[in-house]
Design a protein around this motif. Structure first.
Motif, short mmCIF file in Angstrom:
data_model
loop_
_atom_site.label_atom_id
_atom_site.label_comp_id
_atom_site.label_asym_id
_atom_site.label_seq_id
_atom_site.Cartn_x
_atom_site.Cartn_y
_atom_site.Cartn_z
N ILE A 285 5.87 -13.49 -107.71
CA ILE A 285 5.23 -12.90 -108.88
C ILE A 285 6.27 -12.30 -109.82
CG2 ILE A 285 3.03 -12.44 -107.73
CD1 ILE A 285 3.94 -9.48 -107.53
N ALA A 286 7.50 -12.12 -109.34
CA ALA A 286 8.57 -11.62 -110.21
C ALA A 286 8.89 -12.60 -111.33
CB ALA A 286 9.83 -11.33 -109.40
N GLY A 287 8.47 -13.85 -111.17
CA GLY A 287 8.62 -14.81 -112.24
C GLY A 287 7.56 -14.69 -113.31
N HIS A 288 6.57 -13.80 -113.07
CA HIS A 288 5.44 -13.62 -114.00
C HIS A 288 5.37 -12.22 -114.59
CE1 HIS A 288 3.40 -17.42 -112.65
NE2 HIS A 288 4.20 -17.19 -111.63
N ARG A 289 5.94 -11.26 -113.92
CA ARG A 289 5.92 -9.87 -114.37
C ARG A 289 7.34 -9.31 -114.29
NH1 ARG A 289 1.65 -11.61 -115.44
NH2 ARG A 289 -0.43 -10.74 -115.03
N MET B 69 -5.04 -33.19 -104.01
CA MET B 69 -5.06 -33.27 -105.48
C MET B 69 -4.37 -32.08 -106.14
SD MET B 69 -6.09 -35.95 -107.02
CE MET B 69 -6.63 -35.39 -108.65
N VAL B 70 -3.64 -31.30 -105.36
CA VAL B 70 -2.94 -30.14 -105.91
C VAL B 70 -1.47 -30.49 -106.06
CG1 VAL B 70 -2.38 -27.70 -105.64
CG2 VAL B 70 -4.57 -28.58 -104.78
N SER B 71 -1.00 -30.58 -107.30
CA SER B 71 0.41 -30.86 -107.56
C SER B 71 0.77 -30.28 -108.92
CB SER B 71 0.69 -32.36 -107.52
OG SER B 71 2.09 -32.61 -107.51
N GLY B 72 1.98 -29.75 -109.01
CA GLY B 72 2.44 -29.13 -110.25
C GLY B 72 1.86 -27.75 -110.48
N ALA B 73 1.12 -27.22 -109.53
CA ALA B 73 0.46 -25.93 -109.68
C ALA B 73 1.31 -24.81 -109.11
CB ALA B 73 -0.89 -25.94 -108.97
N VAL B 74 1.04 -23.61 -109.62
CA VAL B 74 1.63 -22.39 -109.06
C VAL B 74 0.48 -21.59 -108.46
CG1 VAL B 74 2.91 -20.28 -109.49
CG2 VAL B 74 3.50 -22.37 -110.75
N LEU B 75 0.51 -21.40 -107.15
CA LEU B 75 -0.56 -20.68 -106.47
C LEU B 75 -0.10 -19.26 -106.17
CD1 LEU B 75 -3.29 -20.61 -104.93
CD2 LEU B 75 -2.01 -21.32 -102.89
N PRO B 76 -0.68 -18.24 -106.83
CA PRO B 76 -0.35 -16.87 -106.47
C PRO B 76 -0.88 -16.53 -105.07
CG PRO B 76 -1.38 -16.98 -108.64
CD PRO B 76 -1.62 -18.30 -107.95
N VAL B 77 -0.04 -15.91 -104.27
CA VAL B 77 -0.46 -15.39 -102.96
C VAL B 77 -0.21 -13.89 -103.06
CG1 VAL B 77 -0.22 -15.58 -100.46
CG2 VAL B 77 0.28 -17.57 -101.92
N ASP B 78 -1.11 -13.21 -103.79
CA ASP B 78 -0.77 -11.88 -104.31
C ASP B 78 -1.89 -10.84 -104.22
OD1 ASP B 78 -2.53 -12.88 -106.19
OD2 ASP B 78 -1.31 -12.33 -107.92
N GLY B 79 -2.93 -11.16 -103.46
CA GLY B 79 -4.00 -10.16 -103.33
C GLY B 79 -4.64 -9.78 -104.63
N GLY B 80 -4.56 -10.66 -105.64
CA GLY B 80 -5.19 -10.40 -106.91
C GLY B 80 -4.31 -9.71 -107.94
N PHE B 81 -3.03 -9.50 -107.62
CA PHE B 81 -2.14 -8.75 -108.51
C PHE B 81 -2.09 -9.34 -109.92
CE2 PHE B 81 1.98 -8.03 -110.49
CZ PHE B 81 2.15 -6.67 -110.37
N LEU B 82 -1.92 -10.65 -110.02
CA LEU B 82 -1.77 -11.27 -111.34
C LEU B 82 -3.10 -11.41 -112.07
CD1 LEU B 82 0.84 -14.10 -110.60
CD2 LEU B 82 1.24 -11.89 -111.68
N ALA B 83 -4.19 -11.15 -111.39
CA ALA B 83 -5.51 -11.31 -112.02
C ALA B 83 -5.94 -10.08 -112.79
CB ALA B 83 -6.54 -11.64 -110.95
N VAL B 84 -5.27 -8.95 -112.58
CA VAL B 84 -5.74 -7.70 -113.21
C VAL B 84 -4.63 -7.08 -114.05
CG1 VAL B 84 -7.39 -7.29 -111.37
CG2 VAL B 84 -5.09 -6.35 -111.18
#
Length: 241
Positions: free
Chosen positions: A134-138, A226-241
């Protein structure tokens, strides 16, 4: 999810998320090829899981390519090797930059390249999972080079998905929140720093390495075909709020 008959290369497998992933996939039947710098940690992992081990300093491009050649052709690659040097924008040093980018970004790209070349030579197919953050997003204090390396790896993952997809190779990035590994414990040991961060998680806690390992297994499996090129947050909802 059964991985019997499958093989996986895991970098940074000696500790943290890499080790948890190696243990989990071995439990689910995969033949694990574990790459890490620390020989003692690798030998402990081999005793626990039966993994084939390769000791290598992935900060060296030549060593990274040699390790991948030794690993051989496998079904999956999980790029877990990572490090951090806590420096602010004003404090960044050339040495800190090289230490972080050499491992977190260049080594991952080299390992992905060598994995893809081997898979294509074998007829195609396979999955690459890149562990980012998530450091790549915040923006987090003292994480300048770390953030750059992880954001860069996510961009590279999208290129991998585009270019390798025609060969049947998927590429996915997993962006964990603070995960309670040795590296994270050093960075987040101060309660004045960790507690304000923790309360920003809707689930009210940081992640455990095993939770990231289970998300990795999900992305490797056929249920994510069918999942490719995606970034999946494993963050307990951190990036959603």
């Amino acid at each position: 999810m059964d991985f019997k008959g499958k093989s996986v290369i895991i970098t940074g497998a000696g500790k943290g998320i890499g080790r948890a992933t190696a243990v989990l996939l071995a439990e689910r039947g995969a033949q694990v090829v574990a790459i890490s710098r620390g020989r003692e940690a690798l030998e402990s992992l081999a005793a626990e899981t039966g993994a084939r081990i390769i000791s290598a300093d992935l900060s060296s491009p030549a060593a990274a390519r040699a390790a991948m050649a030794q690993a051989g052709t496998c079904d999956y690659l999980v790029n877990c090797a990572g490090t951090n040097v806590l420096e602010t924008v004003l404090e960044m040093t050339d040495e800190g930059y090289d230490t972080v980018l050499d491992i977190n970004l260049r080594a991952a790209l080299i390992c992905a390249q060598e994995f893809a070349r081997a898979r294509i030579a074998a007829g195609g197919g396979g999955v690459i999972v890149n562990i980012t953050s998530i450091a790549g997003h915040r923006g987090f204090d003292q994480h300048l080079c770390y953030a750059a390396s992880k954001a860069g790896l996510e961009g590279a993952t999208r290129v991998m998905a585009r270019e390798l997809g025609p060969h049947g190779i998927r590429a996915v990035a997993l962006a964990p929140t603070v995960t309670l590994t040795e590296l994270a414990l050093e960075a987040w040991s101060d309660p004045a720093k960790s507690e304000p961060m923790m309360v920003r998680h809707p689930v009210g806690r940081f992640a455990g390495p095993e939770e990231v390992a289970r998300a990795t297994a999900l992305m490797l499996g056929d249920d994510a075909a069918m999942v490719s090129g995606a970034v999946l947050p494993v963050d307990g909802g951190f990036l959603a709020v």
